[in-house]
Design an enzyme around this catalytic site. Structure first.
Site, PDB file in Angstrom:
ATOM      1  N   SER A  14       0.247  -1.325   0.122  1.00 43.72           N
ATOM      2  CA  SER A  14      -0.034  -0.037  -0.297  1.00 43.72           C
ATOM      3  C   SER A  14       0.852   1.087  -0.152  1.00 43.72           C
ATOM      4  O   SER A  14       0.239   2.444  -0.134  1.00 43.72           O
ATOM      5  CB  SER A  14      -1.070   0.014   1.410  1.00 43.72           C
ATOM      6  OG  SER A  14       0.183   0.593   2.145  1.00 43.72           O
ATOM      7  N   ARG A  15       2.310   1.454   0.371  1.00 49.23           N
ATOM      8  CA  ARG A  15       3.122   2.070   0.727  1.00 49.23           C
ATOM      9  C   ARG A  15       4.271   2.373  -0.091  1.00 49.23           C
ATOM     10  O   ARG A  15       4.997   0.975   0.100  1.00 49.23           O
ATOM     11  CB  ARG A  15       3.167   2.677   2.144  1.00 49.23           C
ATOM     12  CG  ARG A  15       1.598   3.739   1.977  1.00 49.23           C
ATOM     13  CD  ARG A  15       1.837   3.978   4.337  1.00 49.23           C
ATOM     14  NE  ARG A  15       2.305   3.179   4.684  1.00 49.23           N
ATOM     15  CZ  ARG A  15       2.867   3.293   5.705  1.00 49.23           C
ATOM     16  NH1 ARG A  15       4.291   3.862   4.944  1.00 49.23           N
ATOM     17  NH2 ARG A  15       3.010   1.988   6.599  1.00 49.23           N
ATOM     18  N   SER A 142      18.001  -6.099   2.297  1.00 50.09           N
ATOM     19  CA  SER A 142      18.238  -4.903   2.471  1.00 50.09           C
ATOM     20  C   SER A 142      19.811  -5.235   2.935  1.00 50.09           C
ATOM     21  O   SER A 142      20.759  -6.078   3.322  1.00 50.09           O
ATOM     22  CB  SER A 142      17.814  -4.470   4.002  1.00 50.09           C
ATOM     23  OG  SER A 142      19.168  -3.225   4.214  1.00 50.09           O
ATOM     24  N   TYR A 155      17.049  -5.754  12.837  1.00 50.44           N
ATOM     25  CA  TYR A 155      16.533  -5.265  11.462  1.00 50.44           C
ATOM     26  C   TYR A 155      17.130  -6.902  10.988  1.00 50.44           C
ATOM     27  O   TYR A 155      16.989  -7.396   9.724  1.00 50.44           O
ATOM     28  CB  TYR A 155      16.442  -4.455  10.870  1.00 50.44           C
ATOM     29  CG  TYR A 155      16.371  -4.067  10.037  1.00 50.44           C
ATOM     30  CD1 TYR A 155      14.662  -4.055   9.170  1.00 50.44           C
ATOM     31  CD2 TYR A 155      16.452  -3.271   9.223  1.00 50.44           C
ATOM     32  CE1 TYR A 155      14.121  -3.675   8.064  1.00 50.44           C
ATOM     33  CE2 TYR A 155      16.824  -2.641   7.452  1.00 50.44           C
ATOM     34  CZ  TYR A 155      15.560  -3.315   7.006  1.00 50.44           C
ATOM     35  OH  TYR A 155      14.863  -3.206   5.767  1.00 50.44           O
ATOM     36  N   ALA A 157      18.573  -8.941  11.044  1.00 51.29           N
ATOM     37  CA  ALA A 157      19.073 -10.455  11.273  1.00 51.29           C
ATOM     38  C   ALA A 157      17.888 -11.003  10.851  1.00 51.29           C
ATOM     39  O   ALA A 157      18.202 -11.723  10.083  1.00 51.29           O
ATOM     40  CB  ALA A 157      18.958 -10.673  12.683  1.00 51.29           C
ATOM     41  N   LYS A 159      17.181 -10.046   7.689  1.00 55.92           N
ATOM     42  CA  LYS A 159      17.309  -9.415   6.576  1.00 55.92           C
ATOM     43  C   LYS A 159      18.538 -10.217   6.201  1.00 55.92           C
ATOM     44  O   LYS A 159      18.511 -11.448   5.035  1.00 55.92           O
ATOM     45  CB  LYS A 159      17.969  -8.149   5.948  1.00 55.92           C
ATOM     46  CG  LYS A 159      16.696  -7.115   6.429  1.00 55.92           C
ATOM     47  CD  LYS A 159      15.660  -8.005   5.381  1.00 55.92           C
ATOM     48  CE  LYS A 159      14.589  -6.021   5.565  1.00 55.92           C
ATOM     49  NZ  LYS A 159      13.170  -6.473   4.552  1.00 55.92           N
ATOM     50  N   ILE A 188      16.484   4.096   0.683  1.00 55.22           N
ATOM     51  CA  ILE A 188      15.265   4.008  -0.687  1.00 55.22           C
ATOM     52  C   ILE A 188      14.415   5.869   0.553  1.00 55.22           C
ATOM     53  O   ILE A 188      13.811   5.353   1.717  1.00 55.22           O
ATOM     54  CB  ILE A 188      14.846   2.674  -1.243  1.00 55.22           C
ATOM     55  CG1 ILE A 188      15.151   2.052  -1.363  1.00 55.22           C
ATOM     56  CG2 ILE A 188      13.036   3.238  -1.942  1.00 55.22           C
ATOM     57  CD1 ILE A 188      16.504   2.287  -2.663  1.00 55.22           C
TER      58      ILE A 188
HETATM   59  P1  NAP Z   1       6.875   1.464   4.046  1.00 54.91           P
HETATM   60  O1  NAP Z   1       7.073   2.977   3.444  1.00 54.91           O
HETATM   61  O2  NAP Z   1       7.350   1.961   6.088  1.00 54.91           O
HETATM   62  O3  NAP Z   1       5.701   0.767   3.983  1.00 54.91           O
HETATM   63  C1  NAP Z   1       5.609  -0.511   4.779  1.00 54.91           C
HETATM   64  C2  NAP Z   1       4.501  -1.448   3.571  1.00 54.91           C
HETATM   65  O4  NAP Z   1       4.243  -2.534   4.428  1.00 54.91           O
HETATM   66  C3  NAP Z   1       3.615  -0.454   3.947  1.00 54.91           C
HETATM   67  O5  NAP Z   1       2.094  -0.284   2.713  1.00 54.91           O
HETATM   68  C4  NAP Z   1       2.895  -1.408   5.550  1.00 54.91           C
HETATM   69  O6  NAP Z   1       1.070  -1.276   5.215  1.00 54.91           O
HETATM   70  C5  NAP Z   1       3.319  -2.673   4.760  1.00 54.91           C
HETATM   71  N1  NAP Z   1       3.119  -3.359   6.855  1.00 54.91           N
HETATM   72  C6  NAP Z   1       4.020  -3.012   7.217  1.00 54.91           C
HETATM   73  N2  NAP Z   1       3.562  -4.108   8.336  1.00 54.91           N
HETATM   74  C7  NAP Z   1       2.987  -4.637   8.199  1.00 54.91           C
HETATM   75  C8  NAP Z   1       2.883  -6.355   8.049  1.00 54.91           C
HETATM   76  N3  NAP Z   1       2.731  -6.433   9.950  1.00 54.91           N
HETATM   77  N4  NAP Z   1       1.768  -7.054   7.218  1.00 54.91           N
HETATM   78  C9  NAP Z   1       1.148  -5.699   6.021  1.00 54.91           C
HETATM   79  N5  NAP Z   1       1.924  -5.298   5.728  1.00 54.91           N
HETATM   80  C10 NAP Z   1       2.269  -4.615   6.486  1.00 54.91           C
HETATM   81  O7  NAP Z   1       8.543   0.625   3.382  1.00 54.91           O
HETATM   82  P2  NAP Z   1       8.769   0.570   2.378  1.00 54.91           P
HETATM   83  O8  NAP Z   1      10.335   1.397   3.064  1.00 54.91           O
HETATM   84  O9  NAP Z   1       8.430   0.917   1.707  1.00 54.91           O
HETATM   85  O10 NAP Z   1       9.844  -0.874   3.135  1.00 54.91           O
HETATM   86  C11 NAP Z   1       9.502  -1.805   2.046  1.00 54.91           C
HETATM   87  C12 NAP Z   1      10.586  -3.406   2.443  1.00 54.91           C
HETATM   88  O11 NAP Z   1      11.871  -2.547   1.690  1.00 54.91           O
HETATM   89  C13 NAP Z   1      10.941  -3.611   3.638  1.00 54.91           C
HETATM   90  O12 NAP Z   1      11.100  -5.195   3.556  1.00 54.91           O
HETATM   91  C14 NAP Z   1      12.067  -2.724   4.041  1.00 54.91           C
HETATM   92  O13 NAP Z   1      12.803  -3.557   5.396  1.00 54.91           O
HETATM   93  C15 NAP Z   1      12.935  -2.851   2.416  1.00 54.91           C
HETATM   94  N6  NAP Z   1      13.491  -1.477   2.641  1.00 54.91           N
HETATM   95  C16 NAP Z   1      13.531  -0.317   2.526  1.00 54.91           C
HETATM   96  C17 NAP Z   1      14.694   0.384   2.753  1.00 54.91           C
HETATM   97  C18 NAP Z   1      14.536   1.345   2.060  1.00 54.91           C
HETATM   98  O14 NAP Z   1      15.575   2.174   2.907  1.00 54.91           O
HETATM   99  N7  NAP Z   1      13.121   2.200   2.617  1.00 54.91           N
HETATM  100  C19 NAP Z   1      15.975  -0.276   2.369  1.00 54.91           C
HETATM  101  C20 NAP Z   1      16.114  -2.154   2.036  1.00 54.91           C
HETATM  102  C21 NAP Z   1      14.934  -2.461   2.194  1.00 54.91           C
HETATM  103  P3  NAP Z   1       0.459  -0.364   6.396  1.00 54.91           P
HETATM  104  O15 NAP Z   1       0.509   0.804   6.004  1.00 54.91           O
HETATM  105  O16 NAP Z   1      -0.936  -0.489   6.136  1.00 54.91           O
HETATM  106  O17 NAP Z   1       1.115   0.002   7.604  1.00 54.91           O
END
Ligand code: NAP
Length: 251
Positions: A14-15, A142, A155, A157, A159, A188
């Protein structure tokens, strides 16, 4: 279109990165289901946007840590669209803090959401893929798993666990025509990184070879590659997509 007629499921769609994956998979012709945890408005907006663009999409409110709900979601997708071709395990959270002060609650919340969810969705999703003798699983890791960041033992652990899981499952299901790969994003620009971006974006950018933060679409492009026939002979791979953040400083 590279994914015409395919059926995809993205957790946490969703986001942020998940949303970009949903949009990119749909743009390539896939029917896309996605899950979210609490923000129904954001999820409904994604569905509306895709429907306006004549794409098929469906959202499920489903905590990724809930195994029974994972099975229900997979069953509903297969019942609606007949199969599951692509599974993207993206849902993730952070609960950062130095280990000495980290509560067991914050340890377990991250393990359950980020890592146990991958077990739940792969365990439920692998069966329709094995029956069809084809499938694509893409897990979002990650660079924190490679470099380590203070305050992210929980976190990192999860990944690191995801990357080992990816290689093992790739070997288990390769003979069934299923590939299992991971994408390891760098820094990101999403809600997850908003606080640190506000505090230190210029400093972080200095360490990125391409001199910009990543956008969710940068990760979605790698996910589409692993979802499509372009990666037909790639499995058990972890692709770093970080703009050169983890190249190191050199000599
Ligand atoms: P984000 O902007 O916080 O979005 C998280 C998304 O996951 C939202 O759609 C949220 O839905 C959903 N979500 C969270 N907890 C959930 C749960 N318990 N069950 C189902 N859905 C859940 O995060 P993001 O930055 O896009 O990250 C996405 C993935 O990329 C993650 O695995 C993160 O570890 C990885 N990642 C991100 C970065 C970065 O720099 N952003 C870097 C490396 C890896 P709701 O809004 O309903 O909570």
């Amino acid at each position: 279109m590279k994914l015409a007629g395919k059926v995809a499921l993205v957790t946490g769609g969703s986001r942020g990165i998940g949303r970009a994956c949903v949009q990119a998979l749909a743009k390539e012709g896939a029917k896309v289901a996605f899950t979210y945890n609490s923000n129904s408005e954001a999820a409904n907006n994604v569905v509306k946007e895709l429907e306006l663009d004549q794409r098929e999409a469906i959202a499920f409110k489903a905590d990724a840590a809930d195994g029974q709900r994972a099975q229900e979601v997979i069953d509903a997708v297969v019942e609606k669209w007949g199969t599951l071709d692509i599974l993207v395990n993206n849902a993730g959270i952070i609960k950062d803090g130095l280990l000495a002060a980290m509560s067991e609650e914050n340890w377990l919340a991250v393990i359950n959401t980020n890592l146990n969810s991958v077990y739940h969705y792969c365990h439920a999703g692998i069966r329709p893929m094995m029956s069809a003798r084809k499938g694509r699983i893409i897990n979002i890791s990650s660079v924190a798993a490679h470099n380590g960041n203070p305050g992210q033992t929980n976190y990192a652990a999860t990944k690191g666990g995801i990357e080992g899981f990816t290689r093992c499952l790739a070997k288990e299901v390769g003979r069934r025509g299923i590939t299992v790969n991971a994408v390891a994003p760098g820094f990101i620009a999403t809600d997850m990184t908003e606080a640190i971006r506000n505090a230190a974006e210029a400093e972080i950018t200095k360490h990125i070879a391409l001199k910009r933060l990543g956008q969710p679409e940068d990760i979605a492009n790698a996910v589409v590659f692993f979802a499509s026939d372009d990666s037909a002979y790639v499995t058990g791979h972890v692709m770093t997509v970080d703009g050169g953040l983890t190249l190191g400083s050199g000599m």
